[in-house]
Design a protein around this motif. Sequence first.
Motif, PDB file in Angstrom:
ATOM      1  N   LEU A 177     -40.877 -33.365 -38.038  1.00  0.00           N
ATOM      2  CA  LEU A 177     -40.938 -31.977 -38.500  1.00  0.00           C
ATOM      3  C   LEU A 177     -39.689 -31.580 -39.286  1.00  0.00           C
ATOM      4  N   GLY A 178     -38.591 -32.283 -39.063  1.00  0.00           N
ATOM      5  CA  GLY A 178     -37.310 -31.940 -39.668  1.00  0.00           C
ATOM      6  C   GLY A 178     -37.315 -31.794 -41.184  1.00  0.00           C
ATOM      7  N   PRO A 179     -37.874 -32.757 -41.920  1.00  0.00           N
ATOM      8  CA  PRO A 179     -37.850 -32.616 -43.382  1.00  0.00           C
ATOM      9  C   PRO A 179     -38.550 -31.347 -43.882  1.00  0.00           C
ATOM     10  N   PHE A 180     -39.651 -30.969 -43.236  1.00  0.00           N
ATOM     11  CA  PHE A 180     -40.337 -29.742 -43.657  1.00  0.00           C
ATOM     12  C   PHE A 180     -39.515 -28.510 -43.291  1.00  0.00           C
ATOM     13  N   CYS A 181     -38.891 -28.524 -42.113  1.00  0.00           N
ATOM     14  CA  CYS A 181     -38.047 -27.395 -41.714  1.00  0.00           C
ATOM     15  C   CYS A 181     -36.855 -27.252 -42.664  1.00  0.00           C
ATOM     16  N   THR A 182     -36.293 -28.356 -43.070  1.00  0.00           N
ATOM     17  CA  THR A 182     -35.182 -28.322 -44.035  1.00  0.00           C
ATOM     18  C   THR A 182     -35.666 -27.755 -45.367  1.00  0.00           C
ATOM     19  N   TYR A 183     -36.853 -28.173 -45.793  1.00  0.00           N
ATOM     20  CA  TYR A 183     -37.446 -27.647 -47.024  1.00  0.00           C
ATOM     21  C   TYR A 183     -37.595 -26.124 -46.932  1.00  0.00           C
ATOM     22  N   LEU A 184     -38.113 -25.646 -45.788  1.00  0.00           N
ATOM     23  CA  LEU A 184     -38.288 -24.200 -45.605  1.00  0.00           C
ATOM     24  C   LEU A 184     -36.950 -23.471 -45.656  1.00  0.00           C
ATOM     25  N   ARG A 185     -35.937 -24.012 -44.982  1.00  0.00           N
ATOM     26  CA  ARG A 185     -34.619 -23.376 -44.976  1.00  0.00           C
ATOM     27  C   ARG A 185     -34.050 -23.299 -46.389  1.00  0.00           C
ATOM     28  N   GLN A 186     -34.182 -24.376 -47.132  1.00  0.00           N
ATOM     29  CA  GLN A 186     -33.665 -24.389 -48.495  1.00  0.00           C
ATOM     30  C   GLN A 186     -34.439 -23.434 -49.402  1.00  0.00           C
ATOM     31  N   LYS A 187     -35.742 -23.355 -49.207  1.00  0.00           N
ATOM     32  CA  LYS A 187     -36.582 -22.513 -50.061  1.00  0.00           C
ATOM     33  C   LYS A 187     -36.402 -21.025 -49.761  1.00  0.00           C
ATOM     34  N   TYR A 188     -36.310 -20.684 -48.463  1.00  0.00           N
ATOM     35  CA  TYR A 188     -36.294 -19.271 -48.074  1.00  0.00           C
ATOM     36  C   TYR A 188     -34.920 -18.782 -47.607  1.00  0.00           C
ATOM     37  N   GLY A 189     -33.954 -19.680 -47.490  1.00  0.00           N
ATOM     38  CA  GLY A 189     -32.598 -19.273 -47.139  1.00  0.00           C
ATOM     39  C   GLY A 189     -32.409 -18.833 -45.702  1.00  0.00           C
ATOM     40  N   ARG A 190     -33.344 -19.196 -44.834  1.00  0.00           N
ATOM     41  CA  ARG A 190     -33.230 -18.850 -43.414  1.00  0.00           C
ATOM     42  C   ARG A 190     -33.696 -20.043 -42.588  1.00  0.00           C
ATOM     43  N   HIS A 191     -33.218 -20.115 -41.364  1.00  0.00           N
ATOM     44  CA  HIS A 191     -33.626 -21.187 -40.468  1.00  0.00           C
ATOM     45  C   HIS A 191     -35.137 -21.101 -40.257  1.00  0.00           C
ATOM     46  N   ALA A 192     -35.774 -22.231 -40.152  1.00  0.00           N
ATOM     47  CA  ALA A 192     -37.236 -22.281 -40.025  1.00  0.00           C
ATOM     48  C   ALA A 192     -37.747 -21.479 -38.837  1.00  0.00           C
ATOM     49  N   LEU A 193     -36.988 -21.436 -37.748  1.00  0.00           N
ATOM     50  CA  LEU A 193     -37.435 -20.684 -36.570  1.00  0.00           C
ATOM     51  C   LEU A 193     -37.409 -19.174 -36.809  1.00  0.00           C
ATOM     52  N   LEU A 213     -38.572 -17.785 -39.512  1.00  0.00           N
ATOM     53  CA  LEU A 213     -39.631 -17.485 -40.469  1.00  0.00           C
ATOM     54  C   LEU A 213     -40.959 -17.272 -39.754  1.00  0.00           C
ATOM     55  N   SER A 214     -41.788 -16.413 -40.296  1.00  0.00           N
ATOM     56  CA  SER A 214     -43.095 -16.110 -39.703  1.00  0.00           C
ATOM     57  C   SER A 214     -44.090 -17.237 -39.984  1.00  0.00           C
ATOM     58  N   PRO A 215     -45.176 -17.277 -39.217  1.00  0.00           N
ATOM     59  CA  PRO A 215     -46.230 -18.269 -39.500  1.00  0.00           C
ATOM     60  C   PRO A 215     -46.779 -18.134 -40.929  1.00  0.00           C
ATOM     61  N   GLU A 216     -46.821 -16.905 -41.453  1.00  0.00           N
ATOM     62  CA  GLU A 216     -47.322 -16.702 -42.816  1.00  0.00           C
ATOM     63  C   GLU A 216     -46.392 -17.347 -43.844  1.00  0.00           C
ATOM     64  N   VAL A 217     -45.094 -17.306 -43.589  1.00  0.00           N
ATOM     65  CA  VAL A 217     -44.139 -17.941 -44.506  1.00  0.00           C
ATOM     66  C   VAL A 217     -44.265 -19.457 -44.400  1.00  0.00           C
ATOM     67  N   TRP A 218     -44.507 -19.965 -43.194  1.00  0.00           N
ATOM     68  CA  TRP A 218     -44.734 -21.410 -43.041  1.00  0.00           C
ATOM     69  C   TRP A 218     -45.966 -21.826 -43.838  1.00  0.00           C
ATOM     70  N   GLU A 219     -47.025 -20.999 -43.786  1.00  0.00           N
ATOM     71  CA  GLU A 219     -48.243 -21.308 -44.542  1.00  0.00           C
ATOM     72  C   GLU A 219     -47.945 -21.337 -46.040  1.00  0.00           C
ATOM     73  N   GLU A 220     -47.259 -20.321 -46.530  1.00  0.00           N
ATOM     74  CA  GLU A 220     -46.907 -20.269 -47.942  1.00  0.00           C
ATOM     75  C   GLU A 220     -46.039 -21.471 -48.325  1.00  0.00           C
ATOM     76  N   GLY A 221     -45.084 -21.811 -47.471  1.00  0.00           N
ATOM     77  CA  GLY A 221     -44.210 -22.946 -47.745  1.00  0.00           C
ATOM     78  C   GLY A 221     -44.966 -24.260 -47.788  1.00  0.00           C
ATOM     79  N   LEU A 222     -45.903 -24.440 -46.860  1.00  0.00           N
ATOM     80  CA  LEU A 222     -46.691 -25.673 -46.838  1.00  0.00           C
ATOM     81  C   LEU A 222     -47.575 -25.777 -48.076  1.00  0.00           C
ATOM     82  N   LEU A 223     -48.212 -24.679 -48.457  1.00  0.00           N
ATOM     83  CA  LEU A 223     -49.033 -24.674 -49.668  1.00  0.00           C
ATOM     84  C   LEU A 223     -48.182 -24.996 -50.898  1.00  0.00           C
ATOM     85  N   GLU A 224     -47.002 -24.403 -50.957  1.00  0.00           N
ATOM     86  CA  GLU A 224     -46.113 -24.639 -52.096  1.00  0.00           C
ATOM     87  C   GLU A 224     -45.661 -26.091 -52.149  1.00  0.00           C
ATOM     88  N   LEU A 225     -45.319 -26.672 -51.002  1.00  0.00           N
ATOM     89  CA  LEU A 225     -44.880 -28.063 -50.959  1.00  0.00           C
ATOM     90  C   LEU A 225     -46.001 -29.003 -51.417  1.00  0.00           C
TER      91      LEU A 225
END
Length: 116
Positions: A25-41, A43-55
């Motif tokens: 899970l780490g690489p995706f969490c790092t991607y989210l942190r870099q993309k949104y500027g906040r720790h993955a924990l 972020l809301s489930p909706e932001v995780w969805e948006e991040g996964l779609l974007e990736l």
Amino acid sequence: MIRRLAGVLWALAQTLPDPERDPDLGPFCTYLRQKYGRHALDLSPEVWEEGLLELIAETIAEGWDRYGAPSAARDPEGEGYIASAEVGPETILARGQTKREAYREARRAWVRRLLG
């Protein structure tokens, strides 16, 4: 489908002390942190969805730019069509009775390799 998958990943991350250190899970969490500027924990489930779609979209677009999309033509050895695509050193070949069928099969395999 992506919404449910992102929700499962988000729920899993909530059970880990630091999901960025998790080998899967780490690489995706790092991607989210870099993309949104906040720790993955944080972020809301909706932001995780948006991040996964974007990736996923980024991965497919980069593959398209780097390797090109599959192409299809008449099969010179028989009836029907053959489609091909490249992903790195691999060549994907797919056959079908119609050009559309062959292209669809090659495209599926191409996307699977890009996302795999």
